[in-house]
Each structure stands twice: as C-alpha cells, then as structure tokens.
Design an enzyme around this catalytic site. Structure first.
Site, PDB file in Angstrom:
ATOM      1  N   HIS A  36       0.823  -1.222   0.000  1.00  0.00           N
ATOM      2  CA  HIS A  36       0.000   0.000   0.000  1.00  0.00           C
ATOM      3  C   HIS A  36       0.854   1.267   0.000  1.00  0.00           C
ATOM      4  O   HIS A  36       0.359   2.350   0.303  1.00  0.00           O
ATOM      5  CB  HIS A  36      -0.911   0.031   1.227  1.00  0.00           C
ATOM      6  CG  HIS A  36      -1.748  -1.182   1.399  1.00  0.00           C
ATOM      7  ND1 HIS A  36      -2.554  -1.659   0.397  1.00  0.00           N
ATOM      8  CD2 HIS A  36      -1.892  -2.041   2.434  1.00  0.00           C
ATOM      9  CE1 HIS A  36      -3.170  -2.761   0.829  1.00  0.00           C
ATOM     10  NE2 HIS A  36      -2.778  -3.005   2.054  1.00  0.00           N
ATOM     11  N   HIS A  53      -6.451  -4.887  -1.745  1.00  0.00           N
ATOM     12  CA  HIS A  53      -5.583  -6.055  -1.611  1.00  0.00           C
ATOM     13  C   HIS A  53      -5.603  -6.918  -2.856  1.00  0.00           C
ATOM     14  O   HIS A  53      -5.395  -8.126  -2.795  1.00  0.00           O
ATOM     15  CB  HIS A  53      -6.002  -6.899  -0.402  1.00  0.00           C
ATOM     16  CG  HIS A  53      -5.842  -6.176   0.885  1.00  0.00           C
ATOM     17  ND1 HIS A  53      -6.862  -5.432   1.438  1.00  0.00           N
ATOM     18  CD2 HIS A  53      -4.779  -6.028   1.706  1.00  0.00           C
ATOM     19  CE1 HIS A  53      -6.427  -4.880   2.562  1.00  0.00           C
ATOM     20  NE2 HIS A  53      -5.180  -5.219   2.738  1.00  0.00           N
TER      21      HIS A  53
END
Ligand code: ADP
Ligand code: ADP
Ligand code: MG
Ligand code: MG
Ligand code: MG
Ligand code: MG
Lengths: 198, 326, 326, 198
Positions: free
Chosen positions: C55, C217
């Site tokens: 991320h 994700h």
C-alpha cells in the site's frame, strides 16, 4: 502563372491528404520517434482549414498557414513547417498570382528557414532529405512528377541512414531501416503540388 | 488502451482544470491557455518550464514557492507551441526577467526559442537553459545531444530556490547551468505507455524483456535486453552514469515513470544506496517517487547530481508546490 | 509477472531498507523487524498503524511529525503478526499511551488486538480505532463490516495532528473516531495487480471491463461492469458515497492505486469537483495522488470526509513525513 | 494412546501437505480472498518445522506450534490457527501421551479459541464449516475417516453459502460457488490426523 485559387486548392489538398494519412504518419513516428507526428500535423491542418483567409493574397495566405501551424502543431514539425510557410508568405507578399520562378524562390526561402530553425543539413534523416532533392529537380527544370520521384527516393534514402537530428537520433543505429516521418509528410505536400500542376 | 479518461482530445484540458480545482492555493490556470501559473505572482526572476503533457506531476505540480512560476503543457508528449510559451512568459514576468528551463528536444528547443524571440520583441528580458542529463544518449557535436529527463526536476528545485531568494536573472541562469553540468540520469522500462490519441503503446516488450536507455516520451530506448533483477538493472544504470563523470557527494533521485509502484522504487534505491556507499560516494539527499513520468509507463530512472555548497543550499531551501515540498 | 524486484521473498525487507536509507531524517528501521519508526522519538501519545505491504507510501511513508510514530509492514497484503505490532508499540511508547489505527480486516483486527493484549500485559496503555470507510461493502451486524481503505490516511493526518499537539490518548482516540464516523470511500480498478509471491494477478479483466467496489488487496470488487468514461465512473462512485450519508463541507481525496498516472487522477478530480459544486457541497481541501495503493493496480478511489472546525484544524496542522507534507 | 511421536509425525505431515498444496490454497484465496492463504500457511509451517521442540511434552510442542504460527502466518489464518494450537497446548500441558478423549477435549478448546478470536459461527464460510462437523463426528464416536468425510462435506457446503466473515464476505453473493480456503486447509490437517490414526 500559378493562381491564388491553385494555391488555396493545394493547401486544401494537403489537409485532405493528412486527414487520410495521419495514422500512417503516426505509426512511422512510433517506430523511431514518439508517435505524434500524424496527430500533430492533423491538428495543425485542421486548424489551417478553419482559419484560411481565402480573400487575401497568396503571401498573406501562406503566412497565415505558417502561423497557424506554429501555434497548433507543436513538437519539432510545428516550428519547422510553420517557419517554412511563413518564409514563403513573406517572399510572396502581395501577390495574387505567381510564376514558377517565384514559387521556386519561395521554396528556397522555405528550405533556408527550416535549416536555420532546425540546424540540420541533408543526410540527417529529416524533412530535408525529401524536400531538397525535389527542389533541386525543379530548379534544374524537371517536372513536378520528377520532383515527387526525387522526394520518394529521399524517403527511401532516409531508411538507409542513421538519424542525427530530431528524436530518432536517440536511437542511434536502431534508426536504420525505418523511414523518416517528416520526409514522408513533406512528400505528401509535394504530391499535392504535383497533382495541381497537372 | 485502458485509461481513466473521457476523450483523448480533452485529456490535457481536463487534467489542467482538475489540477487548478484541486489546488487553488498553489496554482491557477491562465484562461484559454494550457498554462498553470502560481496562484500569487511573485516579485522576482520568474522560472517557466513545460513541454509535452504526460510527465505529471512535472511541470504543473512543481509550480509554487521555491520552484517554477509557470508551466506550459503541450499535447501529450508534444512540445507546446511558441504562442503558449509566450503567454506564460508574459503572465509570470515581474519585470525582473524570465528563465526558460527547456528539456533538450528539438521541438522543445525550437518552440521555446521562438517564444523567447516573441517575448524579447515585446521588451521582456528572457534567458534560457537547456537540460540534457540523459547519459543513455551519446553526446556529440554532430547530434542534437542528450535528452533532458528527470534531472530537470532538480534544476527547477535549485534554480528556483535562488530565484525565490532574490537572485537576478544571470545568477539564476548560472546556478541552473551548474546543476545541468553536474546532473546525470539513466532510465529503463519494463512496460511501455500509450499516448491517448495514438491508442496503442509506443513499443512492445515481451514478458522477459526490458527497454534500457528509455526516454520520457514513450519512445523506444537505446537497447533492449533480457529482464534482469532490480539489483542488476540498478548496477547497469549506475554503471552508465558513473562512467560518464566523477561523483563524490551526491543527491539521488530514483524517479518512477508513472506506473511503477513505490515499493519497487525503494527496492531499487536500496541497492543504489549500497552501491554508492561501496564506491565511497556520499549520499547527501535521496528523493524517491514519481516526478518525471511517462503517463503509465512502468520503469524508473536513476539521477545523480554532484553537489557543492551552493547546490546544497538550493536543494535544502524551502519549496512549497503541489508535488514537491520541503 | 514483470516487476522491478530481486526476489518475491525479499521485497518487503529490501523496500523497508530502501526507505530507511533514502530518508534517515524521517525514519529508521527497527533492527530485525518489519517496522519503521520516527528517526527521533516524540514525547507524546504515539500512533501505530500498518497492515500488509503493497500500500506504499502507506504506512511507512506517513511516519513523521504530525502523523504516525510507527508503521508495521506485513508480507504483501498480509496483516503483520502480533509480535511485530507489539515491538512497534514498545518502540514508540513514550509513557503516554499508544493508539493503534487498524484497517477493518479480520486479520488486521485480530493481529493488532493480540498485540494490544501483549502490550497491556506489559503495562503499556494501548487503545485502538478501526477504520471502515469503504461504502462498496454493505455494513451489517452480521458481517465483518466495511473495509478500511484510503480514508485511513486522513485518520493518520488528523488524529496525528492532535497527538502531535499534545492531546492525551482518549482525546486522540475521540478525534480518530470522529474522522472514521465522517469519512467514506469508494474505489474501482481498470487493471489488477500481482502479489509478487503469487506471480499472477488477483483477477482478470477484459479490455472493456472494469471492477467496481474494489478493495486494496488485489481482490475482486463488489461488481464488474463495462468500462465507462472517467466522468461516468466518478458519477457512479460519488453516487454510492453520497447515498451513504450527508455531506456539506468536505475534504476530497482522489487516491491512485499505484499504477494510475497522475494525469488520470486529475481528470477524475476535475469531474468530482464539478459534481460536488453542482450539489452545493463545499470542497474545503483536495488531495490527489497515490497514498493508499495496491502495488501496481490501475484505478482510483474517491474519499469524502465531512469536516467541522476540529477536523479542519487537524487537517491544516503541519505534517512532515516522507509522503505527506503540509 | 496417542504418543508424542505420533503428534510430531502429524505436525510434520501437515507441513508436508501444505508444502505440496500451498499453491492450490492460494488459488482458492485468489478467487474469493486476497490470494495469500497458501503463501501464509506455507511460511508458517516452514517455520514450525524449524522451531519444533521435539524433546518437550505434547502440550509444549503444540503451544510452540501455535506461537510460531501466530508470529509468522499473519493475516486471518495466523491468529486463528495460532490460537487453536496454543489452546490445545495449554489443555495438554505436560503430557507425553494422550487418550482420544483428551485429544477431543483439546479440539474443543481449539474450536472455542477460533470462535472467540474470530467471532464466527458455523455457516459463515470459514474454517469452522469443516472443523466443527468433523469434531462432531469424532465426539459421536465416529472414525477419523468419517470425520474427514464430514470436513469434506463441509468444504462442499461452503460453496453453497455467502461468506459473512473474513475477506470473502466483501464479495457478497459473488462468493457463492467457491470453496473456502480456510475450510480447505483445516481439512488437510484433519487428513494428516486420519492417516496417522491408521
Ligand atoms: N532539426 C530538424 N530539422 C529538420 N527536420 C527535423 C528536425 N528535427 C526533426 N525533424 C523532422 O521532424 C519530424 C518529427 O516531427 P514530430 O513528430 O511532429 O515532432 P517531435 O519529434 O517533436 O515529436 C522528423 O521525422 C523529422 O523529419
Ligand atoms: N472470523 C473468522 N473465523 C474463522 N475463520 C475465518 C475468519 N475470517 C477468516 N477466516 C478464515 O481464514 C481464511 C483466510 O485466511 P488468509 O487468507 O490466510 O487470511 P486473510 O483473509 O487475512 O488474507 C478464510 O478462508 C476463512 O476460512
Ligand atoms: Mg514525434
Ligand atoms: Mg512529439
Ligand atoms: Mg491477506
Ligand atoms: Mg487471504
């Protein structure tokens, strides 16, 4: 004598040919450049058509074409073609019709303008490799068809040499084998002249 | 071509409006032009840069305190026209002169030069520097020379700092030229990018290939090679840079091309830092991120800038722009 | 899979080292752990966040003045283990307590909770907030509830500002919970991403398809639809967000997922800004960029945060981290 | 009686089965999760093998397995399986061999631990949908093979329901038709037990 009507017709024919072939020009530029030559020329000549001052003299018309190209094409081709047309416009200022000799003098100015702006000479894989041989033929008294043939030979010649000016020069030897987009677009303009001369 | 856009023809216009609407405290768009200028005009030597679009956040994202005063955005990867550059010059000139920071491409140089001629004709003091940091391209008297790539960001930063501090035009130009003399970059890509109006990528790579010596306009690089590990790639790029001149005390810029995840840029920096340490080259400052991009191209460039006290001072000075703050 | 990496197993380790080497003035890595903490420990309530890697720049890039004190990096898209989180808590605690900012995923919640239990057993004051801003997922008593996505960055920013200003743990928690109550996000992707160790993308999209309601994700979203224009996509995302609660005076975050060019994010923002204006919603501040990414995924999320004076103050406070400065 | 050697053998067999099937587990997780379940379990059980305190008692061994899983697996599976093994370890503390009854009591603790940690019940498309039916069979006096059969039926059952816990729950109805990775990995563990019981 070459009339104003002919000049306008040639400019419109150039625009039509670019409208037809801009994707091809862009594809050529994708191989050894950045893939925008056709897009840029198309944007430029679309604007040229919109802004063409058909009621003015040949010089003013060509100057207007040049200024439109400078302010809409961008990239390398914009200043180069723009300068070429503007120089021709200056040379032919005030004329409503011109002789072949006057036209060739204007072409000479155009080539000089391109060289001055781009610091290039023949043999560097640019517009000049098609334009100069064609002009040489015309100056030696050859026909427009012969001039176009010389320009086309010039395109073929650009395939055999390494680019040393413009974006293709970054490729070094990898530029060999591919034809120059600018040499191709200028030949397309010469073809429009040749057709008008028939 | 898959893109989050509306129409290839409107991308630049909508993007510029999107930037101006997002950051009115930093920039405003010059009505009717593809130009972003500072929200508040500064009374100092002005810096104008720009080029084709597709390099975001360069150059509009670098307009602000301590960096640029105006950024001109051409069509994607196409240098802007002289009249646009001219407008930018007029808009930012505060009577103290304008420095044009041009990336070395035939089109950019010609268009910016024509604009400079137009501005001079109106009595505006204009000077220019041409950035040519790309070691992938051989420099020679007979070619157009090296391209200007990510090192341009450091020119904006350091010359911008001196302009902000009140240096006069000749001095800002001298600093910019010192940065240019001291900065070197090498880039590579693992995936190409697509110019919206062209609709397909500028080159194709197989799954196990990479393009080395890449520029920032989606064009092919100087050679193609089998894909290697990040460390091997960094070695190869650093090799080219370090072969070009001596470095002792440097700023490092690991620049992503737009589609490269931040994760990978730091994996690359991890090795770059180790290699420089092993060669006794001191890393004074490191910058990692997407600064000079090629739309969604995946890959990165490594830039080294040899520093002296003067350049360090410029590097450390406050900058407050959309995409570069320190 | 084409990536600028050396070995899928070493990506997180090398990335963390690459960050620490690039920015020693901001962060240091806790020896032997996948943890980045501030270079200089601060005497205040500490904020710890983290989650799976991938991320970036979240969360390590958000460690610094006015935001986080520690960031724990799990394997790619896999929540970190309790012992790692526990180490981070111990490292940053200055005796004034630690607030865990957890994104709402079963794994993250369980691992951070176990770490909190371990820390409490050692006498450290720990509290937690769980961010759940994703309106793509239906909230209900019977499910795990909404995911935590890009809105988390705003929690770090605003709660971090109050912690920096000396607020005590309960107060920092109250602010964080207010942000969470007021923030909503919706995301979409046009290209998936590939977890290095998995070697292939998490889902496949045809050239004319997009994935709406995407998480961060690499997992599929809540529905698949034909690819639309940027404006239509923004309309659809805003529609979901605005249907969820009332907004009057907002901060906007147009967040890229890592592979999205900045150009496209601003094209999206251009329309987001217009739509909000047309609905009479005031845009107080806009943030555009890659903040909460999914490796090289292409797509974006739109986040709206309803502001009051307290939240505005936190938003405007100075932040000085690797990836977020103001 | 179930000896310590058997317990160790089962743990090693589980690790071997995960080493063989981790890609499969990851593929299942890519469909309805985030594609890391196999990767995580593989990392966990690789560490379990390295740290197995074979000279200690059954309780200590199981507790060690649990702690290793907690500190290496991450995600949802780490705390869940970790808690399960730790709870079993606490229940069987000090034992060098155990009866079937003791084992089932330990399993009961494991299930309770998973439920407490994950706040899930049967029917939410998780580990529990395979584990609980298997345990029910064993508690009712059924064979290990029957228990495995019940777990496999549980996997099939997970295909028919919407996930309401874990990452698959975000998919809503789109989770139907796909089997749960966690139910699959726990069944693999039960198979290792069944084989050892033969
Ligand atoms: N210095 C130069 N002199 C003459 N022609 C040039 C020069 N540099 C480039 N060209 C011509 O310009 C063409 C490329 O034009 P275009 O693609 O529109 O610009 P750019 O390279 O900026 O993208 C080349 O094919 C070449 O013929
Ligand atoms: N609350 C829960 N209770 C029981 N099992 C759960 C719960 N949440 C998730 N699981 C199980 O965990 C599995 C996913 O594990 P894993 O992929 O390792 O974690 P993550 O979802 O964090 O990536 C699911 O297939 C499911 O069986
Ligand atoms: Mg071109
Ligand atoms: Mg171009
Ligand atoms: Mg996971
Ligand atoms: Mg998973």
């Amino acid at each position: 004598m070459i009339t104003k009507a002919t000049v306008i017709a040639v400019i419109k024919d150039i625009a039509a040919r670019i409208d037809k072939d801009w994707q091809y020009l862009t594809e050529l530029d994708q191989v050894i450049g950045d893939g925008d030559h056709g897009i840029n020329m198309h944007r430029g000549f679309t604007a040229v058509l919109q802004k063409l001052p058909e009621d003015r003299d040949i010089g003013a018309i060509l100057k207007s074409v040049g200024m439109t190209l400078v302010s809409t094409v961008g990239g390398a081709a914009g200043p180069l073609y723009g300068t070429a047309f503007m120089k021709m416009g200056v040379k032919l200022a005030g004329k409503e019709e011109i002789t072949r000799e006057e036209l060739l003098e204007a072409f000479d100015e155009a080539v000089a303008g391109i060289k001055q702006r781009g610091h290039a000479v023949r043999g560097e894989k640019t517009i000049l490799d098609a334009l100069e041989p064609a002009l040489d033929v015309l100056k030696a008294g050859g026909s427009w068809d012969e001039a176009v043939k010389a320009a086309e030979d010039g395109i073929e010649y650009t395939k055999t040499i390494i680019a040393t000016k413009g974006r293709a020069s970054y490729l070094g030897e990898r530029s060999i084998g591919h034809q120059d987009p600018g040499a191709t677009s200028v030949t397309l303009m010469l073809k429009a002249c040749a057709d008008a001369a028939k | 071509m898959k893109k989050l856009i509306n129409n290839p023809e409107h991308v630049v216009d909508e993007m510029l409006n999107g930037i101006a609407k997002a950051h009115p405290e930093y920039v405003k768009r010059l009505e009717g032009f593809e130009i972003l200028v500072r929200a508040n005009k500064a009374d100092k030597v002005a810096l104008v840069s720009g080029g084709g679009s597709g390099h975001e956040p360069s150059h509009g994202g670098l307009v602000g305190t301590g960096m640029l005063d105006g950024a001109v955005a051409g069509a994607v990867f196409t240098s802007p026209t002289p009249d646009q550059v001219f407008e930018a010059i007029k808009a930012v000139d505060a009577g103290k002169g304008v420095l044009l920071v041009i990336k070395n491409y035939t089109g950019d140089v010609m268009n910016f030069e024509m604009a400079a001629e137009m501005a001079e004709a109106e009595g505006i003091k204009v000077d220019k520097v041409v950035v040519n940091d790309d070691v992938a391209v051989k420099d020679s008297l007979w070619t157009v020379g090296r391209r200007g790539v990510a090192g341009t960001v450091l020119v904006h930063k350091i010359a911008g700092a001196y302009a902000e501090a009140g240096a006069e035009l000749s001095e800002v130009k001298r600093i910019a030229e010192k940065v240019i003399a001291n900065v070197r970059t090498m880039g590579m890509a693992i995936e190409p990018c697509t110019v919206p109006a062209a609709g397909k990528p500028g080159f194709d790579l197989k799954d196990d290939e990479m393009e080395m010596g890449i520029g920032i306009h989606g064009e092919p690089g100087t050679y193609r090679a089998p894909l290697k590990t990040a460390n091997e790639i960094a070695d190869e790029m650093l090799g080219k840079i370090l072969a070009d001149r001596e470095f002792k005390d440097v700023a490092v810029l690991v620049n992503g091309f737009g589609g490269t995840p931040v994760m990978e840029l730091y994996v690359v920096n991890n090795h770059v830092n180790d290699v420089l340490a092993s060669k006794g080259i001191k890393v004074y400052k490191t910058i990692v991120g997407n600064y000079m991009t090629s739309i969604e191209m995946q890959g990165c460039s490594i830039t080294l800038l040899e520093l002296d006290d003067e350049l360090k001072k410029g590097l450390n000075a406050k900058a407050d722009t959309i995409a570069f703050r320190c």
